[in-house]
Scaffold this motif. Sequence first.
Motif, PDB file in Angstrom:
ATOM      1  N   LYS A  15       0.830  -1.193   0.000  1.00 33.51           N
ATOM      2  CA  LYS A  15       0.000   0.000   0.000  1.00 33.51           C
ATOM      3  C   LYS A  15       0.869   1.248   0.000  1.00 33.51           C
ATOM      4  O   LYS A  15       1.890   1.307   0.691  1.00 33.51           O
ATOM      5  N   ALA A  16       0.424   2.236  -0.766  1.00 36.44           N
ATOM      6  CA  ALA A  16       1.084   3.540  -0.796  1.00 36.44           C
ATOM      7  C   ALA A  16       0.024   4.613  -0.642  1.00 36.44           C
ATOM      8  O   ALA A  16      -1.081   4.488  -1.188  1.00 36.44           O
ATOM      9  N   TYR A  17       0.350   5.670   0.106  1.00 40.45           N
ATOM     10  CA  TYR A  17      -0.628   6.694   0.449  1.00 40.45           C
ATOM     11  C   TYR A  17      -0.121   8.075   0.026  1.00 40.45           C
ATOM     12  O   TYR A  17       1.055   8.385   0.137  1.00 40.45           O
ATOM     13  N   LYS A  18      -1.081   8.896  -0.436  1.00 40.50           N
ATOM     14  CA  LYS A  18      -0.779  10.291  -0.724  1.00 40.50           C
ATOM     15  C   LYS A  18      -2.079  11.077  -0.647  1.00 40.50           C
ATOM     16  O   LYS A  18      -2.909  11.033  -1.553  1.00 40.50           O
ATOM     17  N   GLY A  19      -2.265  11.800   0.442  1.00 42.84           N
ATOM     18  CA  GLY A  19      -3.490  12.577   0.607  1.00 42.84           C
ATOM     19  C   GLY A  19      -4.728  11.708   0.533  1.00 42.84           C
ATOM     20  O   GLY A  19      -4.845  10.705   1.235  1.00 42.84           O
ATOM     21  N   ASN A  20      -5.688  12.088  -0.352  1.00 43.83           N
ATOM     22  CA  ASN A  20      -6.910  11.295  -0.493  1.00 43.83           C
ATOM     23  C   ASN A  20      -6.773  10.196  -1.529  1.00 43.83           C
ATOM     24  O   ASN A  20      -7.759   9.603  -1.953  1.00 43.83           O
ATOM     25  N   ARG A  21      -5.557   9.931  -1.965  1.00 45.81           N
ATOM     26  CA  ARG A  21      -5.307   8.851  -2.919  1.00 45.81           C
ATOM     27  C   ARG A  21      -4.526   7.749  -2.224  1.00 45.81           C
ATOM     28  O   ARG A  21      -3.648   8.005  -1.405  1.00 45.81           O
ATOM     29  N   ASP A  22      -4.829   6.503  -2.536  1.00 47.05           N
ATOM     30  CA  ASP A  22      -3.953   5.411  -2.111  1.00 47.05           C
ATOM     31  C   ASP A  22      -4.039   4.286  -3.120  1.00 47.05           C
ATOM     32  O   ASP A  22      -5.002   4.153  -3.867  1.00 47.05           O
ATOM     33  N   ILE A  23      -2.978   3.488  -3.151  1.00 49.18           N
ATOM     34  CA  ILE A  23      -2.837   2.385  -4.095  1.00 49.18           C
ATOM     35  C   ILE A  23      -2.505   1.130  -3.312  1.00 49.18           C
ATOM     36  O   ILE A  23      -1.745   1.166  -2.347  1.00 49.18           O
ATOM     37  N   GLU A  24      -3.069   0.008  -3.733  1.00 48.80           N
ATOM     38  CA  GLU A  24      -2.751  -1.274  -3.117  1.00 48.80           C
ATOM     39  C   GLU A  24      -2.503  -2.303  -4.213  1.00 48.80           C
ATOM     40  O   GLU A  24      -3.305  -2.455  -5.128  1.00 48.80           O
ATOM     41  N   LEU A  25      -1.360  -2.980  -4.142  1.00 48.84           N
ATOM     42  CA  LEU A  25      -1.048  -4.081  -5.050  1.00 48.84           C
ATOM     43  C   LEU A  25      -1.167  -5.383  -4.275  1.00 48.84           C
ATOM     44  O   LEU A  25      -0.523  -5.552  -3.233  1.00 48.84           O
ATOM     45  N   LEU A  26      -1.981  -6.301  -4.771  1.00 46.36           N
ATOM     46  CA  LEU A  26      -2.204  -7.591  -4.121  1.00 46.36           C
ATOM     47  C   LEU A  26      -1.606  -8.700  -4.980  1.00 46.36           C
ATOM     48  O   LEU A  26      -1.812  -8.731  -6.202  1.00 46.36           O
ATOM     49  N   SER A  27      -0.862  -9.600  -4.358  1.00 42.11           N
ATOM     50  CA  SER A  27      -0.283 -10.725  -5.086  1.00 42.11           C
ATOM     51  C   SER A  27      -0.252 -11.950  -4.187  1.00 42.11           C
ATOM     52  O   SER A  27      -0.326 -11.840  -2.963  1.00 42.11           O
ATOM     53  N   ASN A  28      -0.113 -13.113  -4.801  1.00 37.05           N
ATOM     54  CA  ASN A  28      -0.159 -14.381  -4.063  1.00 37.05           C
ATOM     55  C   ASN A  28       1.081 -15.226  -4.324  1.00 37.05           C
ATOM     56  O   ASN A  28       1.615 -15.243  -5.440  1.00 37.05           O
ATOM     57  N   LEU A  29       1.526 -15.919  -3.296  1.00 41.33           N
ATOM     58  CA  LEU A  29       2.538 -16.968  -3.420  1.00 41.33           C
ATOM     59  C   LEU A  29       1.804 -18.294  -3.439  1.00 41.33           C
ATOM     60  O   LEU A  29       1.055 -18.605  -2.512  1.00 41.33           O
ATOM     61  N   ARG A  30       2.017 -19.076  -4.479  1.00 36.69           N
ATOM     62  CA  ARG A  30       1.331 -20.370  -4.598  1.00 36.69           C
ATOM     63  C   ARG A  30       2.265 -21.503  -4.203  1.00 36.69           C
ATOM     64  O   ARG A  30       3.454 -21.482  -4.522  1.00 36.69           O
ATOM     65  N   ALA A  31       1.712 -22.467  -3.490  1.00 40.16           N
ATOM     66  CA  ALA A  31       2.510 -23.586  -2.973  1.00 40.16           C
ATOM     67  C   ALA A  31       3.004 -24.464  -4.120  1.00 40.16           C
ATOM     68  O   ALA A  31       2.267 -24.758  -5.058  1.00 40.16           O
ATOM     69  N   ARG A  32       4.235 -24.884  -4.032  1.00 37.93           N
ATOM     70  CA  ARG A  32       4.805 -25.812  -5.006  1.00 37.93           C
ATOM     71  C   ARG A  32       6.108 -26.356  -4.443  1.00 37.93           C
ATOM     72  O   ARG A  32       6.679 -25.796  -3.505  1.00 37.93           O
ATOM     73  N   ASP A  33       6.603 -27.422  -5.046  1.00 47.98           N
ATOM     74  CA  ASP A  33       7.880 -27.981  -4.606  1.00 47.98           C
ATOM     75  C   ASP A  33       9.021 -27.057  -5.018  1.00 47.98           C
ATOM     76  O   ASP A  33       8.970 -26.399  -6.054  1.00 47.98           O
ATOM     77  N   SER A  34      10.072 -27.031  -4.197  1.00 53.20           N
ATOM     78  CA  SER A  34      11.226 -26.207  -4.531  1.00 53.20           C
ATOM     79  C   SER A  34      12.078 -26.912  -5.581  1.00 53.20           C
ATOM     80  O   SER A  34      11.977 -28.113  -5.796  1.00 53.20           O
TER      81      SER A  34
END
Length: 531
Positions: free
Chosen positions: A277-296
């Motif tokens: 999340k980033a904020y500036k006055g009455n504006r804000d932005i949110e980037l959502l992402s996922n880590l998916r399970a898998r073998d290394s």
Amino acid sequence: MKKLLIAIVFFVMMFGSINVFAEQTDPEYNTCISGDVVLNLNDDWQPSFELAIQHMLIPPDVTYIQVYANVHITGNTDADSLIVESAEFPSLTENIEIDDNGNFDQEVKIVLTGFSSGESDTINFGAYVNAKKGDKTVRVKIGKGKLNTDFLKNANNLIDQDSDGIINSRDLALLKQNLLAEYDEMGEQESINAYIYNEWYLKDFVPGDNGASFIAQTHLRAKIDATGITLGITNNGNTKTYEYSPSITGNTDQIVEFEGVVPLTQSSDIAASASIKAYKGNRDIELLSNLRARDSGNAIVGDLDGNNKVNSLDFMLMRKYIMGLIDRFPVESGFYCADVDDSKQINAIDFAYVRKYLLGMISDFPKSSNNIIPSTPIPPTSTPATPTPGTGMVTVYKVGGIDVKKNPGVEITVEKSSSNKIWVSAVTECHGPLYADGWAKTYFSLSGSAENGVDYEKIDFGYFWRIVGSNIFTPTGDDNPKEGFYITPIDTGSEETKDVEIYFGSIGPSSKPDAIIHLTKNTSDQNTNNN
């Protein structure tokens, strides 16, 4: 060699702050986002209001002021879909159409207040635009934000503004004039310019009898003109938040390592999620992402292009990254493999280690190449989650905002008018540990004397998707409605009362409906005035 390292450090100190991110080419937009998702937009707000009717279970009905805004949203994006939602009523959403060139130009109506807002001393002139691209979503707050005002209290108590005993267009015009005057005093909207991207690195993934444990890293890289930025990492229902202050140039480059678990009771393959999340006055932005399970897998430390060896090409990529000429590496494991000294940063020291390796001065790096994710990531699946039953999961079914489990067989009476929509919805709440997250099908059937497509608008689906847990950005399996749907009455001109019986479940109508909607003749002789 010591002089070489000092020279390299000095070079980076002089030029390392360049960070040549992709420059925004459309400064006329008040929101400019690039990185994982590109979204440039303008939002032009035209506030207004209308007289609305709240149909009570026990008459009489109540007339109230409902404030809304017609918002003209224009811009361009590389996202797969755009959805705008009211900040005050998140369930009220509208899709934004995107043409083949990624452009959009649409006016939407955003409801700002409801029946229960009558005594509120604020109006939230805000909404969210959700831009989804693959497994990532950018969520942008638009509008001017909250207005402290007595407008709602005064408007609902003094609808007759000119005190002539009649509510007419003059009264409504005076009210609207007052509303617009207060809105204009809020000042201009903030603009925000941001480059944000986030990558995941699964170092170690160990299946066990009760689930799996893992060690992962997430990389946040951003350039933004906001005052602050936060990174929240959620795993198994627990969230840890990190706060960062951008440098003088607006840059943030952070990597966080954490340990997590994936319990057997979890039905989706999402091991962890990040919220930036980033904020500036009455504006804000949110980037959502996922880590998916898998073998290394077996990526190689120092191999930045994924060709399974460390050579001069990796040295050139490292140099470009440090100088800011590139902002990421060709493969997902690139950042993890570039941090050759395991300091959680890529800097002149890593650059020096790679140079020494290529000159034959060292035969290995401080960080081991064991248990690193493969250079070619496994594509995420778009199959919706099927929740695993268990204690702590409660599904709530509502008709017209009324919980039908707490009020079985509830009866709701509305006049036959397309403005009297009844919202039918369901959600599965997870109390305590999160047992599932995603979407699940909610089957229902309609019966009664009202005819589908005649007495109410045609409903040609037998289920809708309900949210399970909290991960509302997981894609559903088809285009059926999400969260719920409306039953919209049709005024057929008949004086006969018609009934819509609602049954939840896949078995079909039982002996008693979960709710009954009575559609009665429209007895109102006065048209509702809209502004």
